[in-house]
Design a protein around this motif. Structure first.
Motif, PDB file in Angstrom:
ATOM      1  N   ALA A  57       1.737   6.657  -6.793  1.00  0.00           N
ATOM      2  CA  ALA A  57       0.637   7.532  -7.173  1.00  0.00           C
ATOM      3  C   ALA A  57       1.022   9.000  -6.992  1.00  0.00           C
ATOM      4  O   ALA A  57       0.699   9.851  -7.831  1.00  0.00           O
ATOM      5  N   SER A  58       1.755   9.315  -5.902  1.00  0.00           N
ATOM      6  CA  SER A  58       2.193  10.694  -5.683  1.00  0.00           C
ATOM      7  C   SER A  58       3.168  11.134  -6.763  1.00  0.00           C
ATOM      8  O   SER A  58       3.086  12.263  -7.272  1.00  0.00           O
ATOM      9  N   LYS A  93       0.821  -1.204   0.000  1.00  0.00           N
ATOM     10  CA  LYS A  93       0.000   0.000   0.000  1.00  0.00           C
ATOM     11  C   LYS A  93       0.861   1.262   0.000  1.00  0.00           C
ATOM     12  O   LYS A  93       0.559   2.242  -0.690  1.00  0.00           O
ATOM     13  N   ASN A 146       3.314  10.029  -9.789  1.00  0.00           N
ATOM     14  CA  ASN A 146       2.545  10.215 -11.024  1.00  0.00           C
ATOM     15  C   ASN A 146       1.817  11.557 -11.016  1.00  0.00           C
ATOM     16  O   ASN A 146       1.721  12.237 -12.054  1.00  0.00           O
ATOM     17  N   VAL A 147       1.314  11.957  -9.848  1.00  0.00           N
ATOM     18  CA  VAL A 147       0.640  13.247  -9.757  1.00  0.00           C
ATOM     19  C   VAL A 147       1.618  14.390 -10.025  1.00  0.00           C
ATOM     20  O   VAL A 147       1.313  15.348 -10.754  1.00  0.00           O
ATOM     21  N   GLN A 159       2.376   1.708  -3.451  1.00  0.00           N
ATOM     22  CA  GLN A 159       1.375   2.186  -4.400  1.00  0.00           C
ATOM     23  C   GLN A 159       1.056   3.665  -4.185  1.00  0.00           C
ATOM     24  O   GLN A 159       0.910   4.433  -5.144  1.00  0.00           O
ATOM     25  N   SER A 160       0.987   4.091  -2.907  1.00  0.00           N
ATOM     26  CA  SER A 160       0.725   5.500  -2.624  1.00  0.00           C
ATOM     27  C   SER A 160       1.879   6.376  -3.093  1.00  0.00           C
ATOM     28  O   SER A 160       1.662   7.466  -3.646  1.00  0.00           O
ATOM     29  N   THR A 164       2.528  14.431 -13.710  1.00  0.00           N
ATOM     30  CA  THR A 164       1.392  14.957 -14.484  1.00  0.00           C
ATOM     31  C   THR A 164       1.315  16.475 -14.372  1.00  0.00           C
ATOM     32  O   THR A 164       1.074  17.186 -15.359  1.00  0.00           O
TER      33      THR A 164
END
Length: 328
Positions: free
Chosen positions: A287-288, A280, A290-291, A283-284, A294
């Motif tokens: 995800a950060s 987890k 990727n943000v 994955q977090s 982006t």
């Protein structure tokens, strides 16, 4: 002021108050310099390009909207209809004046819910269906003992409700738990229904004609031949009658399939909240990242899009500086 040579009195010259004549534009361009003239030309070209882009996008957008509206109006008049129990804003008439039949539509829906108590929700849905003058067509459930370590309770119901109460039933059942997913499907069988009904009417006319021939038959061979054809026609009549009855049943009573899954965790086992913690966290973290990436990509795109505007503003600022400098 007295002039010593000519002994003439002349007016004193006023420094800085004499009005100078405007210089020709060619001389002023030479004074500006080649690089300033080039910047002026580039600025004019950029402004022209931006202006033409805006005009082109406006005209193309207007044409696209008009084309899409023309297509969508025809599509809406043919297919987009209000659900049972809702008011439709379309008349079902295409632009060409063709009346599209929407009187025979079959509605069906699917709902998936997370519920706190599977058994009570299961019974609640069945009771609600009966209260709406519907019926439970099919049902299945899988329940387990509390002291067993197994999957949570789950099951499904296939219910039939009057078509006029289909939308209300979809909303009501979703309020019994936490919706996972829901979908609505509609099938317009108006044309097929009319075709089969027309065939049925023709077969009945043929049946009546054959019955008259049967009553007037004089020979055994004619009698047998007419009876064979009459049996065939009656079989076709029965098939189409059954088909229309089934369609009427599906049109009058919409189908809703409700899938239920219990959210409660069994009390006999202890589930650690730290299981899969590293996964987890990773994955977090991803995800950060990727943000952030982006956001950087969007910032770069925004900067590139602002380059023409920055060039125009910069050119305007240079002109303003030159004008201000000449005035001072």
């Amino acid at each position: 002021m007295v002039n010593k040579e000519n002994h003439q009195i002349t007016e004193p010259e006023k420094v800085g108050t004499r009005k100078t004549r405007k210089k020709p534009w060619k001389i002023r361009l030479k004074q500006w310099g080649i690089w300033k003239v080039g910047l002026l030309a580039i600025g004019i070209i950029l402004v022209f390009i931006i202006f033409m882009s805006i005009i082109t996008s406006l005209f193309s957008g207007t044409a696209g909207v008009s084309d899409s509206l023309g297509t969508s109006n025809e599509a809406v008049s043919k297919s987009d209809q209000a659900l049972p129990g809702e008011t439709s804003s379309t008349s079902g008439v295409a632009d060409s004046g063709f009346q599209f039949d929407v009187t025979k539509i079959i509605y069906s829906g699917n709902i998936s819910l997370y519920v706190d108590d599977f058994q009570s929700t299961f019974e609640k849905i069945a009771a609600y269906t009966l209260a709406q003058e519907g019926f439970v067509q099919d049902a299945s459930s899988s329940t387990t003992e509390i002291n067993q370590n197994s999957v949570p309770n789950s099951g499904y119901l296939t219910i039939r409700v009057p078509a006029a109460k289909f939308t209300e039933a979809m909303k009501e059942i979703q309020s019994y738990g936490t919706p996972i997913s829901s979908s609505i499907n509609s099938t317009n069988i108006s044309q097929q229904y009319q075709d089969v009904q027309g065939q049925l009417d023709n077969l009945k006319i043929e049946e009546a004609r054959l019955q008259d021939y049967l009553n007037q038959a004089e020979t055994t061979s004619d009698l047998l031949l007419i009876e064979t054809e009459l049996n065939r026609v009656r079989t076709e009549i029965d098939n189409r009658t059954t088909m229309i009855k089934n369609w009427d049943n599906e049109i009058n009573y919409s189908t809703i399939v409700v899938s239920l899954s219990e959210k409660a965790i069994g009390t006999s086992t202890v589930e650690s909240p730290f299981s899969g913690l590293i996964q987890k966290i990773s994955q977090s973290f991803i995800a950060s990242i990727n943000v952030i990436l982006t956001g950087l990509a969007m910032l770069i795109v925004l900067m590139v899009r602002l380059i023409p505007f920055a060039a125009v503003l910069g050119f305007g600022y240079l002109i303003y500086r030159q004008i201000k400098k000449k005035k001072s």
